[in-house]
Design an enzyme around this catalytic site. Structure first.
Site, PDB file in Angstrom:
ATOM      1  N   GLU A   1      -2.326 -17.133  37.640  1.00  0.00           N
ATOM      2  CA  GLU A   1      -0.833 -17.407  36.942  1.00  0.00           C
ATOM      3  C   GLU A   1      -0.961 -18.223  35.828  1.00  0.00           C
ATOM      4  O   GLU A   1      -0.135 -17.707  34.731  1.00  0.00           O
ATOM      5  CB  GLU A   1       0.309 -17.787  37.939  1.00  0.00           C
ATOM      6  CG  GLU A   1       0.479 -17.029  39.219  1.00  0.00           C
ATOM      7  CD  GLU A   1       1.096 -15.678  38.775  1.00  0.00           C
ATOM      8  OE1 GLU A   1       1.564 -15.422  37.641  1.00  0.00           O
ATOM      9  OE2 GLU A   1       1.246 -14.779  39.776  1.00  0.00           O
TER      10      GLU A   1
ATOM     11  N   GLU B   1      16.054 -11.162  34.737  1.00  0.00           N
ATOM     12  CA  GLU B   1      14.949 -10.214  34.613  1.00  0.00           C
ATOM     13  C   GLU B   1      15.319  -9.003  33.860  1.00  0.00           C
ATOM     14  O   GLU B   1      14.996  -7.879  34.652  1.00  0.00           O
ATOM     15  CB  GLU B   1      14.014  -9.967  35.961  1.00  0.00           C
ATOM     16  CG  GLU B   1      12.695  -9.350  35.680  1.00  0.00           C
ATOM     17  CD  GLU B   1      12.020  -9.445  36.831  1.00  0.00           C
ATOM     18  OE1 GLU B   1      10.595  -9.381  36.883  1.00  0.00           O
ATOM     19  OE2 GLU B   1      12.582  -9.662  38.000  1.00  0.00           O
TER      20      GLU B   1
ATOM     21  N   LYS C   1      14.019 -16.900  41.584  1.00  0.00           N
ATOM     22  CA  LYS C   1      13.726 -15.484  42.161  1.00  0.00           C
ATOM     23  C   LYS C   1      13.200 -15.985  43.564  1.00  0.00           C
ATOM     24  O   LYS C   1      12.249 -16.782  44.047  1.00  0.00           O
ATOM     25  CB  LYS C   1      12.491 -14.689  41.691  1.00  0.00           C
ATOM     26  CG  LYS C   1      13.048 -14.156  40.216  1.00  0.00           C
ATOM     27  CD  LYS C   1      12.081 -13.497  39.510  1.00  0.00           C
ATOM     28  CE  LYS C   1      11.574 -12.272  40.119  1.00  0.00           C
ATOM     29  NZ  LYS C   1      10.400 -11.623  39.208  1.00  0.00           N
TER      30      LYS C   1
ATOM     31  N   ARG D   1      26.485 -18.301  53.861  1.00  0.00           N
ATOM     32  CA  ARG D   1      26.738 -17.753  52.501  1.00  0.00           C
ATOM     33  C   ARG D   1      25.901 -18.786  51.255  1.00  0.00           C
ATOM     34  O   ARG D   1      26.632 -18.707  50.136  1.00  0.00           O
ATOM     35  CB  ARG D   1      28.087 -17.693  52.242  1.00  0.00           C
ATOM     36  CG  ARG D   1      28.678 -16.531  53.040  1.00  0.00           C
ATOM     37  CD  ARG D   1      30.293 -16.158  52.828  1.00  0.00           C
ATOM     38  NE  ARG D   1      30.752 -15.272  53.503  1.00  0.00           N
ATOM     39  CZ  ARG D   1      32.152 -14.973  53.419  1.00  0.00           C
ATOM     40  NH1 ARG D   1      33.007 -15.466  52.679  1.00  0.00           N
ATOM     41  NH2 ARG D   1      32.357 -13.641  54.156  1.00  0.00           N
TER      42      ARG D   1
ATOM     43  N   LYS E   1       6.840 -20.497  31.429  1.00  0.00           N
ATOM     44  CA  LYS E   1       7.640 -19.871  32.308  1.00  0.00           C
ATOM     45  C   LYS E   1       9.130 -20.322  32.103  1.00  0.00           C
ATOM     46  O   LYS E   1      10.082 -19.491  32.298  1.00  0.00           O
ATOM     47  CB  LYS E   1       7.430 -19.999  33.545  1.00  0.00           C
ATOM     48  CG  LYS E   1       8.234 -19.223  34.624  1.00  0.00           C
ATOM     49  CD  LYS E   1       7.675 -18.916  35.931  1.00  0.00           C
ATOM     50  CE  LYS E   1       8.558 -17.907  36.805  1.00  0.00           C
ATOM     51  NZ  LYS E   1       8.116 -17.522  38.117  1.00  0.00           N
TER      52      LYS E   1
ATOM     53  N   HIS F   1       1.047  -7.687  37.737  1.00  0.00           N
ATOM     54  CA  HIS F   1       1.581  -7.335  38.906  1.00  0.00           C
ATOM     55  C   HIS F   1       1.945  -6.327  39.467  1.00  0.00           C
ATOM     56  O   HIS F   1       2.264  -6.242  40.734  1.00  0.00           O
ATOM     57  CB  HIS F   1       3.025  -8.470  38.825  1.00  0.00           C
ATOM     58  CG  HIS F   1       2.574  -9.976  38.996  1.00  0.00           C
ATOM     59  ND1 HIS F   1       1.919 -10.779  38.069  1.00  0.00           N
ATOM     60  CD2 HIS F   1       2.952 -10.794  39.895  1.00  0.00           C
ATOM     61  CE1 HIS F   1       1.875 -12.049  38.321  1.00  0.00           C
ATOM     62  NE2 HIS F   1       2.386 -12.179  39.242  1.00  0.00           N
TER      63      HIS F   1
ATOM     64  N   ASN G   1       5.515 -10.055  34.889  1.00  0.00           N
ATOM     65  CA  ASN G   1       5.296  -9.271  35.649  1.00  0.00           C
ATOM     66  C   ASN G   1       3.682  -8.689  35.152  1.00  0.00           C
ATOM     67  O   ASN G   1       3.054  -7.978  35.884  1.00  0.00           O
ATOM     68  CB  ASN G   1       6.031  -8.017  35.713  1.00  0.00           C
ATOM     69  CG  ASN G   1       7.285  -8.417  36.402  1.00  0.00           C
ATOM     70  OD1 ASN G   1       7.465  -9.220  37.360  1.00  0.00           O
ATOM     71  ND2 ASN G   1       8.485  -7.977  35.831  1.00  0.00           N
TER      72      ASN G   1
ATOM     73  N   HIS H   1      -3.078 -13.878  46.833  1.00  0.00           N
ATOM     74  CA  HIS H   1      -2.304 -13.201  45.613  1.00  0.00           C
ATOM     75  C   HIS H   1      -2.888 -13.566  44.194  1.00  0.00           C
ATOM     76  O   HIS H   1      -2.933 -12.476  43.481  1.00  0.00           O
ATOM     77  CB  HIS H   1      -0.780 -14.206  45.530  1.00  0.00           C
ATOM     78  CG  HIS H   1       0.028 -13.855  44.396  1.00  0.00           C
ATOM     79  ND1 HIS H   1       0.708 -12.539  44.393  1.00  0.00           N
ATOM     80  CD2 HIS H   1       0.302 -14.397  43.093  1.00  0.00           C
ATOM     81  CE1 HIS H   1       1.390 -12.512  43.228  1.00  0.00           C
ATOM     82  NE2 HIS H   1       1.273 -13.685  42.754  1.00  0.00           N
TER      83      HIS H   1
ATOM     84  N   ARG I   1      11.958 -11.631  30.655  1.00  0.00           N
ATOM     85  CA  ARG I   1      11.307 -12.369  31.609  1.00  0.00           C
ATOM     86  C   ARG I   1      10.330 -11.063  32.433  1.00  0.00           C
ATOM     87  O   ARG I   1       9.681 -11.677  33.104  1.00  0.00           O
ATOM     88  CB  ARG I   1      12.523 -12.677  32.823  1.00  0.00           C
ATOM     89  CG  ARG I   1      11.955 -13.357  33.875  1.00  0.00           C
ATOM     90  CD  ARG I   1      12.868 -13.756  34.672  1.00  0.00           C
ATOM     91  NE  ARG I   1      12.513 -14.522  36.104  1.00  0.00           N
ATOM     92  CZ  ARG I   1      13.066 -15.319  36.842  1.00  0.00           C
ATOM     93  NH1 ARG I   1      14.404 -15.655  36.524  1.00  0.00           N
ATOM     94  NH2 ARG I   1      12.642 -15.928  37.975  1.00  0.00           N
TER      95      ARG I   1
ATOM     96  N   HIS J   1       0.116  -6.234  42.837  1.00  0.00           N
ATOM     97  CA  HIS J   1       1.005  -6.478  44.068  1.00  0.00           C
ATOM     98  C   HIS J   1       0.864  -5.443  44.912  1.00  0.00           C
ATOM     99  O   HIS J   1       0.829  -5.488  46.268  1.00  0.00           O
ATOM    100  CB  HIS J   1       2.478  -6.444  43.660  1.00  0.00           C
ATOM    101  CG  HIS J   1       3.187  -7.918  43.309  1.00  0.00           C
ATOM    102  ND1 HIS J   1       4.481  -8.004  43.133  1.00  0.00           N
ATOM    103  CD2 HIS J   1       2.743  -8.850  43.875  1.00  0.00           C
ATOM    104  CE1 HIS J   1       4.736  -9.135  42.890  1.00  0.00           C
ATOM    105  NE2 HIS J   1       3.686  -9.908  43.325  1.00  0.00           N
TER     106      HIS J   1
END
Length: 353
Positions: A177, A225, A135, A113, A215, A236, A233, A255, A229, A240
């Site tokens: 990035e 997000e 994230k 947990r 960022k 992306h 993206n 990437h 935020r 992606h």
């Protein structure tokens, strides 16, 4: 340099050394787990070895690369942590790039947990992007980062010296990035990046600090997000999908290479759907082609790409969600585009060869 992220944790940009581990020892963890891949075990772990002196220490290695960022690898890590006797008062140190940070943080956040973790990013990509913002996740059903959680680390330690272990291609991948942060947030910084002559001789420390701060500011405003935020993206949604498409082939893109192609296509969409000028479209396109080159997307991939974009976690309904550029230095989130127009952006990119 230390950049606090609210009251949750701090991002420190400095040589990782005795002071960092003195801070870690003061937290009185019952043990430490260091997660590495075969590359970081060879090239990065020796830099930390003098301070890895906890009597309860486990070092666990996994295979490197995005293709191993899945539940099977997570299961292996959880099993090895159980075998090592890891408990809830342990701390995980994720030593690696974006894959290790995303997956290692996810593994720590779900083990018993949730146990504490520290991000030690070793690639330019992970230092300016993946290590900031909490994230975490893995790829599932051929969709990037589709299983995961939001959870903050105890700290992020960014050491630019790790970049000397990277190939020029890996550095370029991370640089995408940095370019993205400038395009969505800081036109003046975009101009300074365009003026860079040679990435192989660049002093990365101040550039990393600037990009991380961009960022950090955005994440502090919108940690989960739901609004601002989503600016992060940019490039992306298509990027992606392209990355996922090429992942299982011999023409695999890193990437940042996929995101650079995605930024070109989404810049074209910005010209068609927002107020981005033709001159700005040309400037962004020419610069990204100069740095990243060009790998055409076959028409046979179109249906798969649209299918992947429809699965993107950023979508709020059946529409495909984008961040677009109103102008260089100013992004706008929550734009949408129809599949036909998206494929026109792919055709625009292919026509640049």
């Amino acid at each position: 340099m230390t950049l606090p992220v609210g009251e949750e944790y701090a991002i420190e940009i400095a040589t990782v050394g005795a002071d960092h581990f003195r801070w870690l020892r003061k937290k009185n963890y019952a043990g430490w787990v260091v997660l590495v891949d075969e590359n970081t075990r060879k090239h990065c772990l020796p830099r930390l070895q003098p301070w890895l002196d906890h009597p309860q220490l486990a070092i666990i290695e996994v295979a490197a690369g995005e293709r191993h960022k899945h539940l099977g690898t997570c299961q292996y890590l959880w099993e090895e942590m159980f075998r090592a006797g890891v408990g809830r008062r342990w701390c995980v140190l994720n030593l690696g790039g974006g894959v290790m940070g995303d997956m290692g943080g996810f593994v720590a956040s779900t083990f018993k947990r949730g146990i504490d973790f520290v991000q030690i990013p070793t690639t330019l990509l992970s230092q300016v992007d993946a290590s900031v913002g909490g994230k975490l996740g893995i790829d599932f059903f051929n969709v990037k980062n589709s299983i995961g959680v939001f959870r903050n680390p105890e700290a992020v330690w960014i050491d630019p010296a790790f970049l000397t272990t990277l190939s020029d291609r890996e550095v370029r991948s991370g640089y995408a990035e940095i370019v993205k942060h400038a395009l969505i947030h800081d036109a003046a910084h975009w101009e300074s990046l365009v003026a860079l002559e040679d990435l192989s001789t660049t002093d990365w420390a101040p550039i990393i600090a600037h990009s991380v701060d961009v960022k950090r500011q955005i994440v502090e405003e919108d940690p989960h997000e739901r609004g601002r935020r989503k600016l992060l993206n940019f490039g992306h949604t298509i990027g992606h999908a392209i990355e996922s498409y090429w992942l299982e082939t011999e023409q695999r893109l890193l990437h940042g290479e996929a995101i650079a192609a995605g930024m070109i296509m989404e810049t074209w969409l910005s010209h068609r759907l927002a107020s981005l000028s033709e001159a700005e479209l040309a400037a962004v396109t020419q610069y990204l082609l100069k740095v990243y080159g060009h790998q055409p997307v076959p028409t046979s991939a179109h249906d798969q790409l649209i299918g992947l974009m429809k699965q993107d976690k950023k979508n709020e309904d059946s529409r495909i969600n984008f961040t677009l550029l109103e102008r260089i230095g100013h992004g706008i989130p929550n734009a949408t585009a129809e599949p036909e127009l998206i494929l026109e952006s792919v055709a625009f990119y292919n026509g640049l060869a």
